[in-house]
Motif scaffolding. Structure first.
Motif, PDB file in Angstrom:
ATOM      1  N   ASP A   1       0.949  -1.222  -0.071  1.00  0.00           N
ATOM      2  CA  ASP A   1       0.047   0.029   0.123  1.00  0.00           C
ATOM      3  C   ASP A   1       0.806   1.197   0.034  1.00  0.00           C
ATOM      4  OD1 ASP A   1      -2.231  -1.489  -0.085  1.00  0.00           O
ATOM      5  OD2 ASP A   1      -2.835  -0.996   1.962  1.00  0.00           O
ATOM      6  N   ALA A   2       1.884   1.102   0.743  1.00  0.00           N
ATOM      7  CA  ALA A   2       2.814   2.349   0.624  1.00  0.00           C
ATOM      8  C   ALA A   2       3.291   2.816  -0.735  1.00  0.00           C
ATOM      9  CB  ALA A   2       4.056   2.163   1.431  1.00  0.00           C
ATOM     10  N   THR A   3       3.784   1.874  -1.635  1.00  0.00           N
ATOM     11  CA  THR A   3       4.194   2.026  -2.887  1.00  0.00           C
ATOM     12  C   THR A   3       3.108   2.471  -3.630  1.00  0.00           C
ATOM     13  OG1 THR A   3       5.803   0.493  -2.480  1.00  0.00           O
ATOM     14  CG2 THR A   3       5.352   1.089  -4.840  1.00  0.00           C
ATOM     15  N   ARG A   4       1.893   1.746  -3.567  1.00  0.00           N
ATOM     16  CA  ARG A   4       0.415   2.130  -4.314  1.00  0.00           C
ATOM     17  C   ARG A   4       0.237   3.755  -4.017  1.00  0.00           C
ATOM     18  NH1 ARG A   4      -3.993  -2.173  -3.638  1.00  0.00           N
ATOM     19  NH2 ARG A   4      -4.579  -1.072  -5.614  1.00  0.00           N
ATOM     20  N   SER A   5       0.325   3.997  -2.697  1.00  0.00           N
ATOM     21  CA  SER A   5       0.223   5.511  -2.490  1.00  0.00           C
ATOM     22  C   SER A   5       1.029   6.403  -2.751  1.00  0.00           C
ATOM     23  CB  SER A   5       0.266   5.623  -0.739  1.00  0.00           C
ATOM     24  OG  SER A   5      -0.189   7.148  -0.434  1.00  0.00           O
ATOM     25  N   VAL A   6       2.405   5.967  -3.003  1.00  0.00           N
ATOM     26  CA  VAL A   6       3.322   6.883  -3.764  1.00  0.00           C
ATOM     27  C   VAL A   6       2.769   7.243  -5.448  1.00  0.00           C
ATOM     28  CG1 VAL A   6       5.700   7.110  -4.728  1.00  0.00           C
ATOM     29  CG2 VAL A   6       5.205   6.610  -2.207  1.00  0.00           C
ATOM     30  N   VAL A   7       2.447   6.138  -5.874  1.00  0.00           N
ATOM     31  CA  VAL A   7       1.959   6.051  -7.339  1.00  0.00           C
ATOM     32  C   VAL A   7       0.969   7.130  -7.503  1.00  0.00           C
ATOM     33  CG1 VAL A   7       1.023   4.828  -9.131  1.00  0.00           C
ATOM     34  CG2 VAL A   7       3.008   3.853  -7.988  1.00  0.00           C
ATOM     35  N   VAL A   8      -0.209   6.845  -6.767  1.00  0.00           N
ATOM     36  CA  VAL A   8      -1.483   7.718  -6.843  1.00  0.00           C
ATOM     37  C   VAL A   8      -0.815   9.293  -6.353  1.00  0.00           C
ATOM     38  CG1 VAL A   8      -3.649   8.329  -5.365  1.00  0.00           C
ATOM     39  CG2 VAL A   8      -2.781   5.960  -5.818  1.00  0.00           C
TER      40      VAL A   8
ATOM     41  N   ALA B   1      -2.901  10.320  -0.001  1.00  0.00           N
ATOM     42  CA  ALA B   1      -2.168  10.681  -1.190  1.00  0.00           C
ATOM     43  C   ALA B   1      -2.458  11.839  -1.874  1.00  0.00           C
ATOM     44  CB  ALA B   1      -2.000   9.372  -1.812  1.00  0.00           C
ATOM     45  N   ALA B   2      -3.905  12.058  -2.156  1.00  0.00           N
ATOM     46  CA  ALA B   2      -4.499  13.007  -2.650  1.00  0.00           C
ATOM     47  C   ALA B   2      -4.040  14.585  -1.971  1.00  0.00           C
ATOM     48  CB  ALA B   2      -5.907  12.940  -3.110  1.00  0.00           C
ATOM     49  N   ASP B   3      -4.323  14.338  -0.842  1.00  0.00           N
ATOM     50  CA  ASP B   3      -4.247  15.634  -0.135  1.00  0.00           C
ATOM     51  C   ASP B   3      -2.651  16.076  -0.258  1.00  0.00           C
ATOM     52  OD1 ASP B   3      -6.886  15.823   0.587  1.00  0.00           O
ATOM     53  OD2 ASP B   3      -6.623  15.067   2.493  1.00  0.00           O
ATOM     54  N   ARG B   4      -1.836  15.064  -0.027  1.00  0.00           N
ATOM     55  CA  ARG B   4      -0.305  15.412  -0.203  1.00  0.00           C
ATOM     56  C   ARG B   4      -0.101  16.000  -1.425  1.00  0.00           C
ATOM     57  NH1 ARG B   4      -0.057  10.339   2.309  1.00  0.00           N
ATOM     58  NH2 ARG B   4       0.678   9.551   0.251  1.00  0.00           N
ATOM     59  N   ALA B   5      -0.599  15.365  -2.541  1.00  0.00           N
ATOM     60  CA  ALA B   5      -0.040  16.072  -3.834  1.00  0.00           C
ATOM     61  C   ALA B   5      -0.933  17.465  -3.864  1.00  0.00           C
ATOM     62  CB  ALA B   5      -0.836  15.197  -4.815  1.00  0.00           C
ATOM     63  N   LEU B   6      -1.962  17.519  -3.603  1.00  0.00           N
ATOM     64  CA  LEU B   6      -2.570  18.926  -3.664  1.00  0.00           C
ATOM     65  C   LEU B   6      -2.113  19.974  -2.788  1.00  0.00           C
ATOM     66  CD1 LEU B   6      -6.174  17.799  -3.444  1.00  0.00           C
ATOM     67  CD2 LEU B   6      -5.170  18.788  -5.671  1.00  0.00           C
ATOM     68  N   HIS B   7      -1.597  19.730  -1.551  1.00  0.00           N
ATOM     69  CA  HIS B   7      -0.769  20.499  -0.777  1.00  0.00           C
ATOM     70  C   HIS B   7       0.469  20.980  -1.279  1.00  0.00           C
ATOM     71  CE1 HIS B   7      -3.624  20.700   2.777  1.00  0.00           C
ATOM     72  NE2 HIS B   7      -3.912  19.267   2.437  1.00  0.00           N
ATOM     73  N   SER B   8       1.222  20.093  -2.018  1.00  0.00           N
ATOM     74  CA  SER B   8       2.320  20.521  -2.643  1.00  0.00           C
ATOM     75  C   SER B   8       2.307  21.623  -3.534  1.00  0.00           C
ATOM     76  CB  SER B   8       2.968  19.163  -3.346  1.00  0.00           C
ATOM     77  OG  SER B   8       3.215  18.094  -2.548  1.00  0.00           O
ATOM     78  N   PHE B   9       1.112  21.976  -3.902  1.00  0.00           N
ATOM     79  CA  PHE B   9       0.709  23.166  -4.863  1.00  0.00           C
ATOM     80  C   PHE B   9       0.110  24.132  -4.179  1.00  0.00           C
ATOM     81  CE2 PHE B   9       1.870  19.663  -7.489  1.00  0.00           C
ATOM     82  CZ  PHE B   9       2.619  20.093  -8.509  1.00  0.00           C
ATOM     83  N   GLY B  10      -0.101  23.818  -3.033  1.00  0.00           N
ATOM     84  CA  GLY B  10      -0.962  25.057  -2.204  1.00  0.00           C
ATOM     85  C   GLY B  10      -2.588  24.825  -2.615  1.00  0.00           C
ATOM     86  N   TYR B  11      -3.076  23.693  -2.661  1.00  0.00           N
ATOM     87  CA  TYR B  11      -4.446  23.485  -2.975  1.00  0.00           C
ATOM     88  C   TYR B  11      -4.997  22.559  -1.950  1.00  0.00           C
ATOM     89  CZ  TYR B  11      -4.147  25.285  -7.620  1.00  0.00           C
ATOM     90  OH  TYR B  11      -3.909  26.286  -8.641  1.00  0.00           O
ATOM     91  N   VAL B  12      -6.293  22.522  -1.458  1.00  0.00           N
ATOM     92  CA  VAL B  12      -6.951  21.489  -0.704  1.00  0.00           C
ATOM     93  C   VAL B  12      -8.300  21.423  -1.303  1.00  0.00           C
ATOM     94  CG1 VAL B  12      -6.148  22.434   1.475  1.00  0.00           C
ATOM     95  CG2 VAL B  12      -8.192  23.409   0.581  1.00  0.00           C
ATOM     96  N   VAL B  13      -8.852  20.175  -1.050  1.00  0.00           N
ATOM     97  CA  VAL B  13     -10.297  20.030  -1.617  1.00  0.00           C
ATOM     98  C   VAL B  13     -11.075  20.660  -1.089  1.00  0.00           C
ATOM     99  CG1 VAL B  13     -12.026  18.124  -1.956  1.00  0.00           C
ATOM    100  CG2 VAL B  13      -9.575  17.422  -2.140  1.00  0.00           C
ATOM    101  N   ASN B  14     -12.000  21.166  -1.971  1.00  0.00           N
ATOM    102  CA  ASN B  14     -13.279  22.175  -1.525  1.00  0.00           C
ATOM    103  C   ASN B  14     -14.153  21.413  -0.918  1.00  0.00           C
ATOM    104  OD1 ASN B  14     -12.053  23.718  -3.918  1.00  0.00           O
ATOM    105  ND2 ASN B  14     -12.961  25.132  -2.920  1.00  0.00           N
ATOM    106  N   GLU B  15     -14.359  21.629   0.306  1.00  0.00           N
ATOM    107  CA  GLU B  15     -15.563  21.009   1.317  1.00  0.00           C
ATOM    108  C   GLU B  15     -17.142  21.668   0.788  1.00  0.00           C
ATOM    109  OE1 GLU B  15     -14.937  18.042   2.489  1.00  0.00           O
ATOM    110  OE2 GLU B  15     -12.475  18.170   2.590  1.00  0.00           O
ATOM    111  N   VAL B  16     -17.619  20.859  -0.238  1.00  0.00           N
ATOM    112  CA  VAL B  16     -18.876  21.316  -0.389  1.00  0.00           C
ATOM    113  C   VAL B  16     -19.940  20.697   0.406  1.00  0.00           C
ATOM    114  CG1 VAL B  16     -17.964  21.945  -2.854  1.00  0.00           C
ATOM    115  CG2 VAL B  16     -19.261  19.594  -2.594  1.00  0.00           C
ATOM    116  N   LYS B  17     -20.842  21.375   0.771  1.00  0.00           N
ATOM    117  CA  LYS B  17     -22.169  21.186   1.299  1.00  0.00           C
ATOM    118  C   LYS B  17     -23.621  21.481   0.533  1.00  0.00           C
ATOM    119  CE  LYS B  17     -19.934  20.363   5.037  1.00  0.00           C
ATOM    120  NZ  LYS B  17     -19.348  18.835   5.485  1.00  0.00           N
ATOM    121  N   PRO B  18     -24.242  20.307   0.554  1.00  0.00           N
ATOM    122  CA  PRO B  18     -24.103  19.071   0.941  1.00  0.00           C
ATOM    123  C   PRO B  18     -23.058  18.356   0.119  1.00  0.00           C
ATOM    124  CG  PRO B  18     -25.922  19.089  -0.354  1.00  0.00           C
ATOM    125  CD  PRO B  18     -25.742  20.553  -0.279  1.00  0.00           C
TER     126      PRO B  18
END
Length: 183
Positions: free
Chosen positions: A51-58, A98-115
């Protein structure tokens, strides 16, 4: 009499994620209420590796696509509450991290939309049925993006699902024109 210049229509760029350890990612631009596909892709990770390697790929896949297509106005992902079992839940949250790490590298976060964008909501808005099959969701994606009926999505439809996440948000928030708008 002086004529007032009209502002030029702005294009907004959306990044959508369908997260697993074989994620889909899509980039859609919207200008004058019309969505246009910029990119849709996915990466399949080998279930035989840890899983650690798969996470790096993602993380690498997402970071590469963010870099290739930035800047973004809105970043979206389908909501996740619980997997079929403990293992499924672990892999999804691994992909989220993994996605959060990639996004944070560029100063982004996922927009938490409601609902939140629940899987059944995405399917209902894009395919017309909250229990739609992946091929039906892909058909709805083709329709909203004005893609040819023979446009090929990747095996597993992870790229189509990422498009559907964005489209569901755009439809729900009335940010694009739909057939219902024309009626």
């Amino acid at each position: 009499m002086t004529e007032i210049a009209k502002p030029k229509p702005q294009t907004k760029r959306y990044l959508g994620l369908d997260l697993s350890l074989s994620p889909g990612l899509a980039v859609i631009d919207v200008k004058e209420r019309v969505p246009t596909l910029v990119y849709a892709g996915s990466v399949a990770t080998d279930t035989e590796i840890n899983d650690a390697t798969r996470s790096v790929v993602v993380e690498s896949f997402i970071a590469h696509q963010v870099y290739a297509h930035l800047p973004f106005d809105v970043i979206l992902r389908e909501d996740f509450t619980a997997g079929r079992n403990k293992r499924a839940t672990q892999t999804i949250f691994n992909a989220w991290a993994a996605a959060d790490r990639a996004l944070h590298s560029f100063g982004y976060v996922v927009n938490e939309v409601k609902p939140v964008l629940a899987p059944t909501t995405v399917k209902k808005l894009v395919a017309g049925n909250g229990k739609a099959e992946k091929k039906d969701v892909a058909e709805g994606v083709r329709k909203y993006l004005r893609l040819p009926s023979d446009y090929k999505f990747a095996a597993g439809y992870d790229d189509s699902d990422a498009c559907a996440v964005i489209l569901a948000y755009l439809i729900r928030e009335s940010l694009i024109d739909t057939e219902a708008d024309a009626a």
